[in-house]
Design a protein around this motif. Structure first.
Motif, PDB file in Angstrom:
ATOM      1  N   UNK A 140       0.744  -1.160  -0.157  1.00 21.73           N
ATOM      2  CA  UNK A 140      -0.014  -0.076   0.105  1.00 21.73           C
ATOM      3  C   UNK A 140       0.795   1.313   0.084  1.00 21.73           C
ATOM      4  N   UNK A 141       0.489   2.126  -0.618  1.00 22.36           N
ATOM      5  CA  UNK A 141       1.103   3.482  -0.738  1.00 22.36           C
ATOM      6  C   UNK A 141       0.897   4.444   0.543  1.00 22.36           C
ATOM      7  N   UNK A 142       1.764   4.654   1.367  1.00 16.21           N
ATOM      8  CA  UNK A 142       1.385   5.277   2.882  1.00 16.21           C
ATOM      9  C   UNK A 142       2.387   6.567   2.747  1.00 16.21           C
ATOM     10  N   UNK A 143       2.798   7.083   1.446  1.00 16.16           N
ATOM     11  CA  UNK A 143       3.893   7.927   1.524  1.00 16.16           C
ATOM     12  C   UNK A 143       3.287   9.424   2.087  1.00 16.16           C
ATOM     13  N   UNK A 144       4.315  10.048   3.114  1.00 11.99           N
ATOM     14  CA  UNK A 144       4.048  11.168   3.576  1.00 11.99           C
ATOM     15  C   UNK A 144       3.165  11.281   4.786  1.00 11.99           C
ATOM     16  N   UNK A 145       2.594  10.072   5.194  1.00 13.15           N
ATOM     17  CA  UNK A 145       1.931  10.010   6.322  1.00 13.15           C
ATOM     18  C   UNK A 145       2.527  10.338   7.680  1.00 13.15           C
ATOM     19  N   UNK A 146       1.750  11.060   8.848  1.00 15.17           N
ATOM     20  CA  UNK A 146       2.357  11.149  10.194  1.00 15.17           C
ATOM     21  C   UNK A 146       1.897   9.916  10.721  1.00 15.17           C
ATOM     22  N   UNK A 147       2.848   9.048  11.095  1.00 15.19           N
ATOM     23  CA  UNK A 147       2.281   7.826  12.077  1.00 15.19           C
ATOM     24  C   UNK A 147       3.183   7.860  13.227  1.00 15.19           C
ATOM     25  N   UNK A 148       3.361   8.887  13.749  1.00 10.77           N
ATOM     26  CA  UNK A 148       4.302   9.052  15.049  1.00 10.77           C
ATOM     27  C   UNK A 148       3.455   8.721  16.142  1.00 10.77           C
ATOM     28  N   UNK A 149       4.096   7.931  16.990  1.00 12.71           N
ATOM     29  CA  UNK A 149       3.681   7.699  18.299  1.00 12.71           C
ATOM     30  C   UNK A 149       2.505   6.673  18.097  1.00 12.71           C
ATOM     31  N   UNK A 150       2.343   6.011  17.037  1.00 13.03           N
ATOM     32  CA  UNK A 150       1.433   4.857  17.053  1.00 13.03           C
ATOM     33  C   UNK A 150       1.926   3.512  17.414  1.00 13.03           C
ATOM     34  N   UNK A 151       1.061   2.720  18.137  1.00 18.43           N
ATOM     35  CA  UNK A 151       1.427   1.271  18.337  1.00 18.43           C
ATOM     36  C   UNK A 151       1.430   0.342  17.058  1.00 18.43           C
ATOM     37  N   UNK A 152       2.466   0.114  16.249  1.00 22.61           N
ATOM     38  CA  UNK A 152       2.605  -0.461  15.068  1.00 22.61           C
ATOM     39  C   UNK A 152       2.922  -1.759  14.981  1.00 22.61           C
ATOM     40  N   UNK A 153       3.209  -2.347  16.298  1.00 19.22           N
ATOM     41  CA  UNK A 153       4.005  -3.420  16.335  1.00 19.22           C
ATOM     42  C   UNK A 153       3.244  -4.740  15.703  1.00 19.22           C
ATOM     43  N   UNK A 154       4.154  -5.510  14.966  1.00 23.23           N
ATOM     44  CA  UNK A 154       3.517  -6.864  14.311  1.00 23.23           C
ATOM     45  C   UNK A 154       2.794  -6.273  12.988  1.00 23.23           C
ATOM     46  N   UNK A 155       2.764  -5.220  12.744  1.00 26.95           N
ATOM     47  CA  UNK A 155       2.250  -4.624  11.313  1.00 26.95           C
ATOM     48  C   UNK A 155       3.123  -5.106  10.254  1.00 26.95           C
ATOM     49  N   UNK A 156       2.356  -5.676   9.194  1.00 28.53           N
ATOM     50  CA  UNK A 156       3.064  -5.948   7.930  1.00 28.53           C
ATOM     51  C   UNK A 156       3.113  -4.998   6.893  1.00 28.53           C
ATOM     52  N   UNK A 157       4.344  -4.048   6.739  1.00 26.76           N
ATOM     53  CA  UNK A 157       4.371  -3.208   5.858  1.00 26.76           C
ATOM     54  C   UNK A 157       5.265  -3.752   4.505  1.00 26.76           C
ATOM     55  N   UNK A 179      11.346  -5.512   1.571  1.00 23.79           N
ATOM     56  CA  UNK A 179      11.166  -4.621   0.242  1.00 23.79           C
ATOM     57  C   UNK A 179      10.263  -3.436   0.326  1.00 23.79           C
ATOM     58  N   UNK A 180      10.371  -2.665   1.395  1.00 20.51           N
ATOM     59  CA  UNK A 180       9.611  -1.510   1.240  1.00 20.51           C
ATOM     60  C   UNK A 180      10.547  -0.451   0.662  1.00 20.51           C
ATOM     61  N   UNK A 181       9.747   0.533   0.138  1.00 18.08           N
ATOM     62  CA  UNK A 181      10.515   1.731  -0.287  1.00 18.08           C
ATOM     63  C   UNK A 181      10.285   3.078   0.913  1.00 18.08           C
ATOM     64  N   UNK A 182      11.275   3.166   1.736  1.00 17.30           N
ATOM     65  CA  UNK A 182      11.021   4.282   2.857  1.00 17.30           C
ATOM     66  C   UNK A 182      12.170   5.189   2.729  1.00 17.30           C
ATOM     67  N   UNK A 183      12.301   5.765   1.313  1.00 17.36           N
ATOM     68  CA  UNK A 183      13.301   6.793   1.326  1.00 17.36           C
ATOM     69  C   UNK A 183      12.882   8.150   1.934  1.00 17.36           C
ATOM     70  N   UNK A 184      13.547   8.598   2.660  1.00 16.89           N
ATOM     71  CA  UNK A 184      13.512   9.823   3.496  1.00 16.89           C
ATOM     72  C   UNK A 184      12.493   9.891   4.668  1.00 16.89           C
ATOM     73  N   UNK A 185      12.204   8.659   5.119  1.00 19.80           N
ATOM     74  CA  UNK A 185      11.321   8.360   6.142  1.00 19.80           C
ATOM     75  C   UNK A 185      11.914   8.589   7.497  1.00 19.80           C
ATOM     76  N   UNK A 186      11.564   8.791   8.463  1.00 20.73           N
ATOM     77  CA  UNK A 186      11.963   9.385   9.781  1.00 20.73           C
ATOM     78  C   UNK A 186      11.595   8.357  10.846  1.00 20.73           C
ATOM     79  N   UNK A 187      12.485   7.829  11.653  1.00 17.34           N
ATOM     80  CA  UNK A 187      12.493   6.973  12.574  1.00 17.34           C
ATOM     81  C   UNK A 187      12.913   7.372  13.790  1.00 17.34           C
TER      82      UNK A 187
END
Length: 208
Positions: A140-157, A179-187
């Motif tokens: 799925x295309x999730x580019x540009x989303x703000x997913x900060x502070x969420x519980x995303x444990x075990x999520x399949x990206x 095989x994700x495309x995570x260019x310029x994502x912030x962790x």
């Protein structure tokens, strides 16, 4: 010396930070008559002209000056990367090319709108999926989303487009990033397993 024009000298040779360009007085003065470039060649100002080849020297970076000339000739905003738009905007502001400045800002705004429309899910959609245990976002295309502070444990990206996603302080324990495309994502300060940190470093994301 002051620059004076006549019918035999309508051609103008420019040296912009070491890069040579050739254009005409009409190009430099007609589309944006209130710009610094138009003022430079109005005949009212003293400019630096090289003695040997007659180039007018301007102490600016010449990397994007061809785009400036093309704008003055055709009124067309070039398709560029955001970082290049930022550089061109700086030069356009220096030369006081207000039409070009507005055009660049409109192009950036439209690109942002297009990217938002291209995102298949929103932050609210993600939260609803997590709450209902629907935690597969494969491909799925999730580019540009703000997913900060969420519980995303075990999520399949796996295979998802995660460009410029904001994962700061998110819980990503055991999340799958195959095989994700995570260019310029912030962790920044996200919770990740050591093997996931190594994986994400290989795909050039910004971890800190």
């Amino acid at each position: 010396m002051a620059y004076h024009s006549d019918s035999s000298s309508s051609m103008v040779r420019l040296n912009i930070g070491g890069r040579k360009f050739c254009t005409t007085l009409d190009t430099l003065t007609q589309r944006e008559p209130d710009s610094m470039l138009a003022a430079m060649f109005s005949g009212r100002h003293t400019i630096c002209q090289e003695s040997e080849k007659g180039h007018i020297f301007v102490d600016r970076d010449g990397k994007h000056f061809r785009h400036i000339l093309n704008w003055l000739r055709d009124g067309v905003i070039p398709p560029l990367k955001d970082s290049e738009y930022a550089q061109l905007l700086r030069e356009a502001e220096y030369y006081q090319l207000l039409g070009l400045v507005d055009g660049i800002k409109c192009a950036l705004s439209k690109r942002k709108e297009d990217e938002e429309l291209g995102t298949e899910l929103t932050r609210i959609d993600i939260i609803k999926c997590i709450q209902s245990d629907r935690v597969r976002f494969r491909g799925i295309n999730l580019s540009g989303l703000d997913l900060s502070k969420l519980d995303l444990s075990f999520v399949d990206f796996s295979y998802a487009c995660l460009k410029t996603v904001f994962f700061s302080r998110a819980n990503l324990q055991c999340a799958k990033f195959r095989d994700v495309d995570a260019e310029a994502s912030i962790f920044h300060n996200a919770t990740l397993r050591e093997e996931d940190v190594n994986l994400l470093e290989q795909i050039f994301v910004e971890l800190y």
